[in-house]
Design a protein around this motif. Sequence first.
Motif, PDB file in Angstrom:
ATOM      1  N   ALA A 157       0.815  -1.221   0.000  1.00 19.69           N
ATOM      2  CA  ALA A 157       0.000   0.000   0.000  1.00 19.69           C
ATOM      3  C   ALA A 157       0.849   1.271   0.000  1.00 19.69           C
ATOM      4  CB  ALA A 157      -0.947   0.003   1.202  1.00 19.69           C
ATOM      5  N   LEU A 158       2.149   1.147   0.202  1.00 22.54           N
ATOM      6  CA  LEU A 158       3.013   2.326   0.204  1.00 22.54           C
ATOM      7  C   LEU A 158       3.153   2.898  -1.202  1.00 22.54           C
ATOM      8  CD1 LEU A 158       5.908   1.083   2.525  1.00 22.54           C
ATOM      9  CD2 LEU A 158       4.010   2.594   3.132  1.00 22.54           C
ATOM     10  N   THR A 159       3.404   4.183  -1.268  1.00 26.16           N
ATOM     11  CA  THR A 159       3.693   4.845  -2.545  1.00 26.16           C
ATOM     12  C   THR A 159       5.088   5.437  -2.462  1.00 26.16           C
ATOM     13  OG1 THR A 159       2.843   6.992  -1.819  1.00 26.16           O
ATOM     14  CG2 THR A 159       1.253   5.458  -2.844  1.00 26.16           C
ATOM     15  N   ASP A 160       5.683   5.693  -3.609  1.00 23.37           N
ATOM     16  CA  ASP A 160       7.009   6.312  -3.615  1.00 23.37           C
ATOM     17  C   ASP A 160       6.982   7.651  -2.884  1.00 23.37           C
ATOM     18  OD1 ASP A 160       7.779   4.132  -5.111  1.00 23.37           O
ATOM     19  OD2 ASP A 160       7.987   5.240  -6.997  1.00 23.37           O
ATOM     20  N   GLU A 161       5.907   8.430  -3.089  1.00 27.67           N
ATOM     21  CA  GLU A 161       5.802   9.748  -2.461  1.00 27.67           C
ATOM     22  C   GLU A 161       5.702   9.642  -0.939  1.00 27.67           C
ATOM     23  OE1 GLU A 161       4.885   9.412  -6.430  1.00 27.67           O
ATOM     24  OE2 GLU A 161       3.507   8.673  -4.898  1.00 27.67           O
ATOM     25  N   SER A 162       5.106   8.580  -0.445  1.00 26.58           N
ATOM     26  CA  SER A 162       4.896   8.449   0.998  1.00 26.58           C
ATOM     27  C   SER A 162       6.171   8.103   1.766  1.00 26.58           C
ATOM     28  CB  SER A 162       3.838   7.383   1.288  1.00 26.58           C
ATOM     29  OG  SER A 162       4.331   6.074   1.007  1.00 26.58           O
ATOM     30  N   LEU A 163       7.182   7.613   1.071  1.00 31.01           N
ATOM     31  CA  LEU A 163       8.373   7.107   1.755  1.00 31.01           C
ATOM     32  C   LEU A 163       9.127   8.177   2.539  1.00 31.01           C
ATOM     33  CD1 LEU A 163       9.807   4.623  -0.900  1.00 31.01           C
ATOM     34  CD2 LEU A 163       8.260   4.151   1.019  1.00 31.01           C
ATOM     35  N   SER A 164       8.998   9.432   2.145  1.00 32.37           N
ATOM     36  CA  SER A 164       9.732  10.502   2.830  1.00 32.37           C
ATOM     37  C   SER A 164       8.976  11.057   4.035  1.00 32.37           C
ATOM     38  CB  SER A 164      10.064  11.641   1.858  1.00 32.37           C
ATOM     39  OG  SER A 164       8.866  12.201   1.346  1.00 32.37           O
ATOM     40  N   ARG A 165       7.772  10.588   4.269  1.00 33.61           N
ATOM     41  CA  ARG A 165       6.946  11.064   5.387  1.00 33.61           C
ATOM     42  C   ARG A 165       7.584  10.672   6.712  1.00 33.61           C
ATOM     43  NH1 ARG A 165       1.599  13.407   5.825  1.00 33.61           N
ATOM     44  NH2 ARG A 165       1.233  13.404   8.040  1.00 33.61           N
ATOM     45  N   GLU A 166       7.701  11.645   7.645  1.00 31.65           N
ATOM     46  CA  GLU A 166       8.219  11.348   8.972  1.00 31.65           C
ATOM     47  C   GLU A 166       7.247  11.861  10.018  1.00 31.65           C
ATOM     48  OE1 GLU A 166      12.093  13.145   9.387  1.00 31.65           O
ATOM     49  OE2 GLU A 166      11.341  15.131   8.976  1.00 31.65           O
ATOM     50  N   ILE A 167       7.240  11.205  11.168  1.00 34.38           N
ATOM     51  CA  ILE A 167       6.322  11.572  12.227  1.00 34.38           C
ATOM     52  C   ILE A 167       6.691  12.931  12.826  1.00 34.38           C
ATOM     53  CG2 ILE A 167       7.550  10.338  14.062  1.00 34.38           C
ATOM     54  CD1 ILE A 167       4.733   9.596  15.161  1.00 34.38           C
ATOM     55  N   ALA A 168       7.978  13.206  12.899  1.00 35.36           N
ATOM     56  CA  ALA A 168       8.514  14.469  13.409  1.00 35.36           C
ATOM     57  C   ALA A 168       9.940  14.595  12.889  1.00 35.36           C
ATOM     58  CB  ALA A 168       8.483  14.479  14.939  1.00 35.36           C
ATOM     59  N   PRO A 169      10.447  15.820  12.799  1.00 38.12           N
ATOM     60  CA  PRO A 169      11.819  15.990  12.306  1.00 38.12           C
ATOM     61  C   PRO A 169      12.827  15.173  13.132  1.00 38.12           C
ATOM     62  CG  PRO A 169      10.696  18.099  12.444  1.00 38.12           C
ATOM     63  CD  PRO A 169       9.800  17.087  13.095  1.00 38.12           C
ATOM     64  N   GLY A 170      13.724  14.490  12.421  1.00 36.44           N
ATOM     65  CA  GLY A 170      14.760  13.722  13.087  1.00 36.44           C
ATOM     66  C   GLY A 170      14.378  12.295  13.423  1.00 36.44           C
ATOM     67  N   TYR A 171      13.160  11.880  13.117  1.00 37.06           N
ATOM     68  CA  TYR A 171      12.718  10.508  13.379  1.00 37.06           C
ATOM     69  C   TYR A 171      12.690   9.732  12.072  1.00 37.06           C
ATOM     70  CZ  TYR A 171      11.484  11.825  18.114  1.00 37.06           C
ATOM     71  OH  TYR A 171      11.543  12.241  19.413  1.00 37.06           O
ATOM     72  N   ARG A 172      12.528   8.435  12.164  1.00 37.44           N
ATOM     73  CA  ARG A 172      12.495   7.595  10.975  1.00 37.44           C
ATOM     74  C   ARG A 172      11.393   8.040  10.025  1.00 37.44           C
ATOM     75  NH1 ARG A 172      13.110   1.627  13.741  1.00 37.44           N
ATOM     76  NH2 ARG A 172      15.380   1.589  13.707  1.00 37.44           N
ATOM     77  N   THR A 173      11.710   7.969   8.741  1.00 37.51           N
ATOM     78  CA  THR A 173      10.687   8.212   7.727  1.00 37.51           C
ATOM     79  C   THR A 173       9.908   6.920   7.504  1.00 37.51           C
ATOM     80  OG1 THR A 173      12.124   7.558   5.909  1.00 37.51           O
ATOM     81  CG2 THR A 173      12.139   9.919   6.537  1.00 37.51           C
ATOM     82  N   LEU A 174       8.821   7.039   6.808  1.00 36.70           N
ATOM     83  CA  LEU A 174       8.023   5.861   6.456  1.00 36.70           C
ATOM     84  C   LEU A 174       8.862   4.878   5.644  1.00 36.70           C
ATOM     85  CD1 LEU A 174       5.222   4.607   6.629  1.00 36.70           C
ATOM     86  CD2 LEU A 174       4.508   6.072   4.764  1.00 36.70           C
ATOM     87  N   GLY A 175       9.663   5.400   4.717  1.00 32.26           N
ATOM     88  CA  GLY A 175      10.523   4.532   3.907  1.00 32.26           C
ATOM     89  C   GLY A 175      11.590   3.833   4.727  1.00 32.26           C
ATOM     90  N   HIS A 176      12.206   4.555   5.658  1.00 35.30           N
ATOM     91  CA  HIS A 176      13.233   3.945   6.510  1.00 35.30           C
ATOM     92  C   HIS A 176      12.617   2.855   7.381  1.00 35.30           C
ATOM     93  CE1 HIS A 176      17.063   4.035   8.831  1.00 35.30           C
ATOM     94  NE2 HIS A 176      16.263   3.556   9.758  1.00 35.30           N
ATOM     95  N   LEU A 177      11.445   3.131   7.930  1.00 38.50           N
ATOM     96  CA  LEU A 177      10.776   2.144   8.769  1.00 38.50           C
ATOM     97  C   LEU A 177      10.377   0.915   7.957  1.00 38.50           C
ATOM     98  CD1 LEU A 177       9.754   1.487  11.589  1.00 38.50           C
ATOM     99  CD2 LEU A 177       7.645   2.699  11.021  1.00 38.50           C
ATOM    100  N   ALA A 178       9.843   1.142   6.753  1.00 41.81           N
ATOM    101  CA  ALA A 178       9.472   0.012   5.893  1.00 41.81           C
ATOM    102  C   ALA A 178      10.706  -0.825   5.557  1.00 41.81           C
ATOM    103  CB  ALA A 178       8.803   0.523   4.614  1.00 41.81           C
ATOM    104  N   TRP A 179      11.823  -0.172   5.277  1.00 43.37           N
ATOM    105  CA  TRP A 179      13.064  -0.884   4.952  1.00 43.37           C
ATOM    106  C   TRP A 179      13.571  -1.666   6.168  1.00 43.37           C
ATOM    107  CZ3 TRP A 179      15.009  -2.789   0.886  1.00 43.37           C
ATOM    108  CH2 TRP A 179      16.364  -3.086   0.761  1.00 43.37           C
TER     109      TRP A 179
END
Length: 165
Positions: A25-47
């Motif tokens: 369900a992830l999109t390429d655009e969503s991967l850079s989303r982070e909960i707050a500055p300095g925390y894991r992005t959606l892409g990093h967490l998925a990886w």
Amino acid sequence: MFTTIQQFIEEYGQESANTQKLLYALTDESLSREIAPGYRTLGHLAWHLVPSGGLLHPTGLKFEAPDERSEAPSSAAAIAEAYRAASQSLIDAVRNQWTDAKLQETATVFGQPWKNGLTLHVFQKHEIHHRGQLTILMRQAGLPVTGVYGPTKEEWAALGMEAPV
């Protein structure tokens, strides 16, 4: 703790299928989303969900997986495919390299003697923990979230029912 190979294969097979649905369900655009500055992005967490040698390395189990220090791909499809391949490779490795007796052997993990069956259990719980984080970030990014242990609000609505509060 897992005490049989079949028990792990069945349970992890179900859990990895649930994780896979979310990764698709992830999109390429969503991967850079982070909960707050300095925390894991959606892409990093998925990886981070893609199985790697990390926690399992001390057990001696060998399976095909990306290097855990590698950068997350910028493609959601690449992450989903890497997860699919690595989780299947892990299942195949446990099936082909270990016996039920091997689950009772110990290895030093985090400085402690853990039975291999416990290490597999903790590995699976680690994935479940981060999968929960993933669903929160997906919601915040406006992505569809599928139910894992029960229907989501949207899935209840599709059933013509109101989600319990």
